[in-house]
Design a protein around this motif. Sequence first.
Motif, PDB file in Angstrom:
ATOM      1  N   LEU A 108     -30.689 -32.903 -36.800  1.00 18.11           N
ATOM      2  CA  LEU A 108     -30.525 -32.853 -38.249  1.00 18.11           C
ATOM      3  C   LEU A 108     -29.046 -32.803 -38.606  1.00 18.11           C
ATOM      4  O   LEU A 108     -28.242 -32.212 -37.880  1.00 18.11           O
ATOM      5  CB  LEU A 108     -31.203 -31.610 -38.829  1.00 18.11           C
ATOM      6  CG  LEU A 108     -32.712 -31.513 -38.690  1.00 18.11           C
ATOM      7  CD1 LEU A 108     -33.218 -30.245 -39.372  1.00 18.11           C
ATOM      8  CD2 LEU A 108     -33.406 -32.736 -39.247  1.00 18.11           C
ATOM      9  N   THR A 109     -28.716 -33.374 -39.747  1.00 19.12           N
ATOM     10  CA  THR A 109     -27.373 -33.222 -40.284  1.00 19.12           C
ATOM     11  C   THR A 109     -27.292 -31.861 -40.974  1.00 19.12           C
ATOM     12  O   THR A 109     -28.331 -31.282 -41.343  1.00 19.12           O
ATOM     13  CB  THR A 109     -27.051 -34.320 -41.313  1.00 19.12           C
ATOM     14  OG1 THR A 109     -27.933 -34.161 -42.433  1.00 19.12           O
ATOM     15  CG2 THR A 109     -27.195 -35.726 -40.719  1.00 19.12           C
ATOM     16  N   PRO A 110     -26.100 -31.337 -41.187  1.00 16.96           N
ATOM     17  CA  PRO A 110     -25.997 -30.082 -41.958  1.00 16.96           C
ATOM     18  C   PRO A 110     -26.633 -30.202 -43.342  1.00 16.96           C
ATOM     19  O   PRO A 110     -27.323 -29.280 -43.793  1.00 16.96           O
ATOM     20  CB  PRO A 110     -24.488 -29.842 -42.031  1.00 16.96           C
ATOM     21  CG  PRO A 110     -23.954 -30.495 -40.794  1.00 16.96           C
ATOM     22  CD  PRO A 110     -24.801 -31.741 -40.627  1.00 16.96           C
ATOM     23  N   ASP A 111     -26.425 -31.351 -44.018  1.00 14.07           N
ATOM     24  CA  ASP A 111     -27.046 -31.553 -45.335  1.00 14.07           C
ATOM     25  C   ASP A 111     -28.565 -31.574 -45.230  1.00 14.07           C
ATOM     26  O   ASP A 111     -29.265 -31.037 -46.096  1.00 14.07           O
ATOM     27  CB  ASP A 111     -26.559 -32.852 -45.976  1.00 14.07           C
ATOM     28  CG  ASP A 111     -25.144 -32.768 -46.501  1.00 14.07           C
ATOM     29  OD1 ASP A 111     -24.612 -31.646 -46.639  1.00 14.07           O
ATOM     30  OD2 ASP A 111     -24.564 -33.839 -46.779  1.00 14.07           O
ATOM     31  N   GLY A 112     -29.080 -32.217 -44.183  1.00 12.19           N
ATOM     32  CA  GLY A 112     -30.522 -32.268 -43.973  1.00 12.19           C
ATOM     33  C   GLY A 112     -31.101 -30.887 -43.754  1.00 12.19           C
ATOM     34  O   GLY A 112     -32.122 -30.510 -44.347  1.00 12.19           O
ATOM     35  N   ARG A 113     -30.438 -30.097 -42.927  1.00 14.82           N
ATOM     36  CA  ARG A 113     -30.870 -28.726 -42.636  1.00 14.82           C
ATOM     37  C   ARG A 113     -30.842 -27.881 -43.916  1.00 14.82           C
ATOM     38  O   ARG A 113     -31.817 -27.207 -44.250  1.00 14.82           O
ATOM     39  CB  ARG A 113     -29.949 -28.135 -41.570  1.00 14.82           C
ATOM     40  CG  ARG A 113     -30.244 -26.704 -41.203  1.00 14.82           C
ATOM     41  CD  ARG A 113     -29.326 -26.247 -40.087  1.00 14.82           C
ATOM     42  NE  ARG A 113     -29.675 -26.878 -38.836  1.00 14.82           N
ATOM     43  CZ  ARG A 113     -30.659 -26.488 -38.038  1.00 14.82           C
ATOM     44  NH1 ARG A 113     -31.391 -25.455 -38.377  1.00 14.82           N
ATOM     45  NH2 ARG A 113     -30.912 -27.110 -36.920  1.00 14.82           N
ATOM     46  N   ASP A 114     -29.727 -27.932 -44.647  1.00  6.47           N
ATOM     47  CA  ASP A 114     -29.580 -27.123 -45.856  1.00  6.47           C
ATOM     48  C   ASP A 114     -30.563 -27.542 -46.946  1.00  6.47           C
ATOM     49  O   ASP A 114     -31.155 -26.693 -47.619  1.00  6.47           O
ATOM     50  CB  ASP A 114     -28.152 -27.203 -46.398  1.00  6.47           C
ATOM     51  CG  ASP A 114     -27.132 -26.555 -45.476  1.00  6.47           C
ATOM     52  OD1 ASP A 114     -27.522 -25.813 -44.541  1.00  6.47           O
ATOM     53  OD2 ASP A 114     -25.921 -26.813 -45.675  1.00  6.47           O
ATOM     54  N   GLY A 115     -30.728 -28.851 -47.122  1.00  2.00           N
ATOM     55  CA  GLY A 115     -31.647 -29.349 -48.149  1.00  2.00           C
ATOM     56  C   GLY A 115     -33.086 -28.963 -47.873  1.00  2.00           C
ATOM     57  O   GLY A 115     -33.828 -28.572 -48.786  1.00  2.00           O
ATOM     58  N   PHE A 116     -33.488 -29.048 -46.603  1.00  2.43           N
ATOM     59  CA  PHE A 116     -34.858 -28.680 -46.256  1.00  2.43           C
ATOM     60  C   PHE A 116     -35.072 -27.173 -46.411  1.00  2.43           C
ATOM     61  O   PHE A 116     -36.093 -26.738 -46.945  1.00  2.43           O
ATOM     62  CB  PHE A 116     -35.207 -29.138 -44.838  1.00  2.43           C
ATOM     63  CG  PHE A 116     -36.658 -28.920 -44.511  1.00  2.43           C
ATOM     64  CD1 PHE A 116     -37.629 -29.743 -45.049  1.00  2.43           C
ATOM     65  CD2 PHE A 116     -37.037 -27.883 -43.694  1.00  2.43           C
ATOM     66  CE1 PHE A 116     -38.983 -29.524 -44.779  1.00  2.43           C
ATOM     67  CE2 PHE A 116     -38.383 -27.654 -43.406  1.00  2.43           C
ATOM     68  CZ  PHE A 116     -39.357 -28.483 -43.944  1.00  2.43           C
ATOM     69  N   ALA A 117     -34.112 -26.389 -45.969  1.00  4.10           N
ATOM     70  CA  ALA A 117     -34.228 -24.929 -46.113  1.00  4.10           C
ATOM     71  C   ALA A 117     -34.349 -24.543 -47.591  1.00  4.10           C
ATOM     72  O   ALA A 117     -35.150 -23.667 -47.948  1.00  4.10           O
ATOM     73  CB  ALA A 117     -33.033 -24.235 -45.467  1.00  4.10           C
ATOM     74  N   ALA A 118     -33.594 -25.207 -48.457  1.00  3.23           N
ATOM     75  CA  ALA A 118     -33.667 -24.927 -49.893  1.00  3.23           C
ATOM     76  C   ALA A 118     -35.032 -25.327 -50.460  1.00  3.23           C
ATOM     77  O   ALA A 118     -35.591 -24.608 -51.299  1.00  3.23           O
ATOM     78  CB  ALA A 118     -32.545 -25.657 -50.632  1.00  3.23           C
ATOM     79  N   LEU A 119     -35.578 -26.455 -50.000  1.00  2.00           N
ATOM     80  CA  LEU A 119     -36.896 -26.885 -50.464  1.00  2.00           C
ATOM     81  C   LEU A 119     -37.958 -25.870 -50.057  1.00  2.00           C
ATOM     82  O   LEU A 119     -38.804 -25.476 -50.875  1.00  2.00           O
ATOM     83  CB  LEU A 119     -37.240 -28.261 -49.890  1.00  2.00           C
ATOM     84  CG  LEU A 119     -38.658 -28.766 -50.185  1.00  2.00           C
ATOM     85  CD1 LEU A 119     -38.855 -28.975 -51.678  1.00  2.00           C
ATOM     86  CD2 LEU A 119     -38.941 -30.037 -49.406  1.00  2.00           C
ATOM     87  N   VAL A 120     -37.934 -25.431 -48.820  1.00  2.34           N
ATOM     88  CA  VAL A 120     -38.916 -24.451 -48.350  1.00  2.34           C
ATOM     89  C   VAL A 120     -38.798 -23.153 -49.153  1.00  2.34           C
ATOM     90  O   VAL A 120     -39.809 -22.570 -49.549  1.00  2.34           O
ATOM     91  CB  VAL A 120     -38.763 -24.214 -46.833  1.00  2.34           C
ATOM     92  CG1 VAL A 120     -39.627 -23.048 -46.371  1.00  2.34           C
ATOM     93  CG2 VAL A 120     -39.113 -25.479 -46.054  1.00  2.34           C
ATOM     94  N   ALA A 121     -37.579 -22.718 -49.434  1.00  5.87           N
ATOM     95  CA  ALA A 121     -37.392 -21.504 -50.232  1.00  5.87           C
ATOM     96  C   ALA A 121     -37.976 -21.690 -51.643  1.00  5.87           C
ATOM     97  O   ALA A 121     -38.628 -20.790 -52.178  1.00  5.87           O
ATOM     98  CB  ALA A 121     -35.912 -21.138 -50.305  1.00  5.87           C
TER      99      ALA A 121
END
Length: 146
Positions: A26-39
């Motif tokens: 994963l890219t950092p943006d991919g990781r951060d974006g997915f974590a934000a969606l799950v939250a």
Amino acid sequence: MPPIRVYLVRHAKAEARAGDDADRRLTPDGRDGFAALVARLRGRLAIRGVIASPYARARETAELLAAATGAPLEVDPRLAAGACGGAELLALARAAGDGAALVGHNPEVAEAVALAAGRGLEVRPGTIAAVDLGAGSAALAWLEAP
């Protein structure tokens, strides 16, 4: 038999193709974006188990989902890119049971979502689709992307 709810997840945004496709992370943006969606979706997710493709980008996405929900994680080679089609993915989800989240790849996830929705929909990286499976039926409940 009442319907069960499962979640179909396309891995989050990954690195560009270079070398072995299975090793793309994963890219950092991919990781951060997915974590934000799950939250953001925390109150709508009733995940009891996470099953992931063995590819690095799907495993990393699944790890984020499992950590956020407290659900156990397992890896299944049947979810690897190109290993099954949309109908097979829905069958795997049905067998996994209520609250299962399957983390895989396109086109398989998009094909399964299209079967549930009755039409093609865009399934971007990091998308989570809630699908209700009844006896011989599939219905898209909702679809959210980062």
